[in-house]
Design a protein around this motif. Structure first.
Motif, PDB file in Angstrom:
ATOM      1  N   LEU A   1      38.066 -33.381  82.248  1.00 35.57           N
ATOM      2  CA  LEU A   1      37.252 -32.799  83.324  1.00 35.57           C
ATOM      3  C   LEU A   1      36.156 -31.916  82.745  1.00 35.57           C
ATOM      4  O   LEU A   1      35.001 -31.959  83.186  1.00 35.57           O
ATOM      5  CB  LEU A   1      38.128 -31.983  84.280  1.00 35.57           C
ATOM      6  CG  LEU A   1      39.252 -32.732  84.984  1.00 35.57           C
ATOM      7  CD1 LEU A   1      40.107 -31.771  85.797  1.00 35.57           C
ATOM      8  CD2 LEU A   1      38.692 -33.828  85.865  1.00 35.57           C
ATOM      9  N   PHE A   2      36.522 -31.119  81.759  1.00 38.87           N
ATOM     10  CA  PHE A   2      35.564 -30.250  81.077  1.00 38.87           C
ATOM     11  C   PHE A   2      34.424 -31.084  80.487  1.00 38.87           C
ATOM     12  O   PHE A   2      33.248 -30.767  80.653  1.00 38.87           O
ATOM     13  CB  PHE A   2      36.284 -29.445  79.986  1.00 38.87           C
ATOM     14  CG  PHE A   2      35.367 -28.668  79.092  1.00 38.87           C
ATOM     15  CD1 PHE A   2      34.853 -27.444  79.500  1.00 38.87           C
ATOM     16  CD2 PHE A   2      35.029 -29.147  77.836  1.00 38.87           C
ATOM     17  CE1 PHE A   2      34.002 -26.724  78.673  1.00 38.87           C
ATOM     18  CE2 PHE A   2      34.187 -28.435  77.005  1.00 38.87           C
ATOM     19  CZ  PHE A   2      33.673 -27.219  77.421  1.00 38.87           C
ATOM     20  N   MET A   3      34.776 -32.181  79.802  1.00 38.03           N
ATOM     21  CA  MET A   3      33.745 -33.007  79.168  1.00 38.03           C
ATOM     22  C   MET A   3      32.902 -33.757  80.186  1.00 38.03           C
ATOM     23  O   MET A   3      31.709 -33.974  79.951  1.00 38.03           O
ATOM     24  CB  MET A   3      34.376 -33.983  78.165  1.00 38.03           C
ATOM     25  CG  MET A   3      34.735 -33.331  76.846  1.00 38.03           C
ATOM     26  SD  MET A   3      33.401 -32.356  76.093  1.00 38.03           S
ATOM     27  CE  MET A   3      32.137 -33.581  75.835  1.00 38.03           C
ATOM     28  N   LEU A   4      33.462 -34.120  81.305  1.00 36.00           N
ATOM     29  CA  LEU A   4      32.671 -34.739  82.365  1.00 36.00           C
ATOM     30  C   LEU A   4      31.553 -33.780  82.801  1.00 36.00           C
ATOM     31  O   LEU A   4      30.387 -34.172  82.921  1.00 36.00           O
ATOM     32  CB  LEU A   4      33.561 -35.102  83.555  1.00 36.00           C
ATOM     33  CG  LEU A   4      32.880 -35.747  84.754  1.00 36.00           C
ATOM     34  CD1 LEU A   4      32.334 -37.119  84.369  1.00 36.00           C
ATOM     35  CD2 LEU A   4      33.861 -35.862  85.906  1.00 36.00           C
ATOM     36  N   HIS A   5      31.918 -32.533  82.994  1.00 36.88           N
ATOM     37  CA  HIS A   5      30.950 -31.500  83.356  1.00 36.88           C
ATOM     38  C   HIS A   5      29.913 -31.315  82.237  1.00 36.88           C
ATOM     39  O   HIS A   5      28.705 -31.255  82.494  1.00 36.88           O
ATOM     40  CB  HIS A   5      31.695 -30.190  83.622  1.00 36.88           C
ATOM     41  CG  HIS A   5      30.823 -28.993  83.715  1.00 36.88           C
ATOM     42  ND1 HIS A   5      29.997 -28.752  84.792  1.00 36.88           N
ATOM     43  CD2 HIS A   5      30.645 -27.958  82.861  1.00 36.88           C
ATOM     44  CE1 HIS A   5      29.349 -27.620  84.592  1.00 36.88           C
ATOM     45  NE2 HIS A   5      29.721 -27.120  83.424  1.00 36.88           N
TER      46      HIS A   5
ATOM     47  N   ILE B   1      27.376 -26.561  70.360  1.00 41.15           N
ATOM     48  CA  ILE B   1      28.187 -25.557  71.043  1.00 41.15           C
ATOM     49  C   ILE B   1      29.184 -26.224  71.991  1.00 41.15           C
ATOM     50  O   ILE B   1      30.333 -25.784  72.105  1.00 41.15           O
ATOM     51  CB  ILE B   1      27.284 -24.533  71.765  1.00 41.15           C
ATOM     52  CG1 ILE B   1      26.532 -23.707  70.714  1.00 41.15           C
ATOM     53  CG2 ILE B   1      28.088 -23.635  72.688  1.00 41.15           C
ATOM     54  CD1 ILE B   1      25.395 -22.879  71.265  1.00 41.15           C
ATOM     55  N   VAL B   2      28.776 -27.290  72.651  1.00 43.10           N
ATOM     56  CA  VAL B   2      29.707 -28.042  73.500  1.00 43.10           C
ATOM     57  C   VAL B   2      30.859 -28.570  72.645  1.00 43.10           C
ATOM     58  O   VAL B   2      32.029 -28.460  73.028  1.00 43.10           O
ATOM     59  CB  VAL B   2      28.997 -29.206  74.234  1.00 43.10           C
ATOM     60  CG1 VAL B   2      30.006 -30.169  74.839  1.00 43.10           C
ATOM     61  CG2 VAL B   2      28.074 -28.657  75.315  1.00 43.10           C
ATOM     62  N   LEU B   3      30.542 -29.115  71.487  1.00 42.78           N
ATOM     63  CA  LEU B   3      31.583 -29.614  70.583  1.00 42.78           C
ATOM     64  C   LEU B   3      32.524 -28.480  70.173  1.00 42.78           C
ATOM     65  O   LEU B   3      33.749 -28.642  70.210  1.00 42.78           O
ATOM     66  CB  LEU B   3      30.966 -30.262  69.344  1.00 42.78           C
ATOM     67  CG  LEU B   3      31.948 -30.713  68.261  1.00 42.78           C
ATOM     68  CD1 LEU B   3      32.908 -31.778  68.803  1.00 42.78           C
ATOM     69  CD2 LEU B   3      31.201 -31.217  67.034  1.00 42.78           C
TER      70      LEU B   3
ATOM     71  N   THR C   1      29.194 -31.747  89.048  1.00 44.48           N
ATOM     72  CA  THR C   1      30.464 -32.036  88.376  1.00 44.48           C
ATOM     73  C   THR C   1      31.313 -30.775  88.257  1.00 44.48           C
ATOM     74  O   THR C   1      32.543 -30.847  88.304  1.00 44.48           O
ATOM     75  CB  THR C   1      30.245 -32.644  86.981  1.00 44.48           C
ATOM     76  OG1 THR C   1      29.401 -31.770  86.220  1.00 44.48           O
ATOM     77  CG2 THR C   1      29.646 -34.031  87.078  1.00 44.48           C
ATOM     78  N   GLY C   2      30.660 -29.629  88.136  1.00 42.92           N
ATOM     79  CA  GLY C   2      31.402 -28.369  88.078  1.00 42.92           C
ATOM     80  C   GLY C   2      32.154 -28.096  89.366  1.00 42.92           C
ATOM     81  O   GLY C   2      33.323 -27.703  89.344  1.00 42.92           O
TER      82      GLY C   2
END
Length: 156
Positions: free
Chosen positions: A13-17, A53-55, A107-108
């Protein structure tokens, strides 16, 4: 869905966002930069820095999930999930203030609603307060990461 199943689903879910942000953030920042040419904060953004930073955040999320599973204690992991929900409120506030859609809002909202439904109110109210501290740590990490990456990229 059990709590454990939800915890293992949450990184997706986090990565979808984050994918929505990765796709739409470059054009969003470009438009904002023309609207606010002297905004120093926008100068720290680059697609590479954002993606790095996302990674980093994704790896921290996975590490916290692994440690939670290993020690069979999901308290800190739960504060991360709740902090994520709080951060989506930030997207909503930004959208209202600048009167433009902020990437990640849709998505959030969808993933936060799903997360709220799966938290099942089985946590003490003080955990929601601790989540504000977790959110502060996450924001501090973001700021420091952007500053470090900005400094590194300007040395070249």
């Amino acid at each position: 869905m059990t709590s454990l199943q939800f915890y293992f689903l949450f990184p997706s879910l986090f990565m979808l966002h984050e994918l929505e942000e990765i796709i739409w953030m470059p054009s969003f920042v470009k438009k904002l930069s023309t609207q606010f040419p002297n905004n120093r904060i926008l100068s720290y953004y680059t697609p590479f820095a954002f993606n790095a930073i996302v990674l980093e955040q994704f790896l921290i999320l996975l590490l916290s999930l692994f440690l939670s599973y290993w020690f069979n204690n999901y308290t800190i992991y739960t504060t991360i999930v709740i902090a994520y929900i709080y951060h989506v409120l930030g997207h909503l506030i930004q959208t209202v203030v600048i009167r433009k859609y902020v990437p990640g809002l849709l998505t959030g909202i969808l993933t936060s609603l799903f997360a709220l439904c799966n938290l099942k109110n089985e946590f003490p109210i003080k955990l929601y307060g601790y989540s504000l501290f977790t959110l502060l740590v996450i924001i501090l990490n973001l700021v420091v990461s952007f500053m470090i990456l900005h400094k590194i990229s300007h040395k070249k």
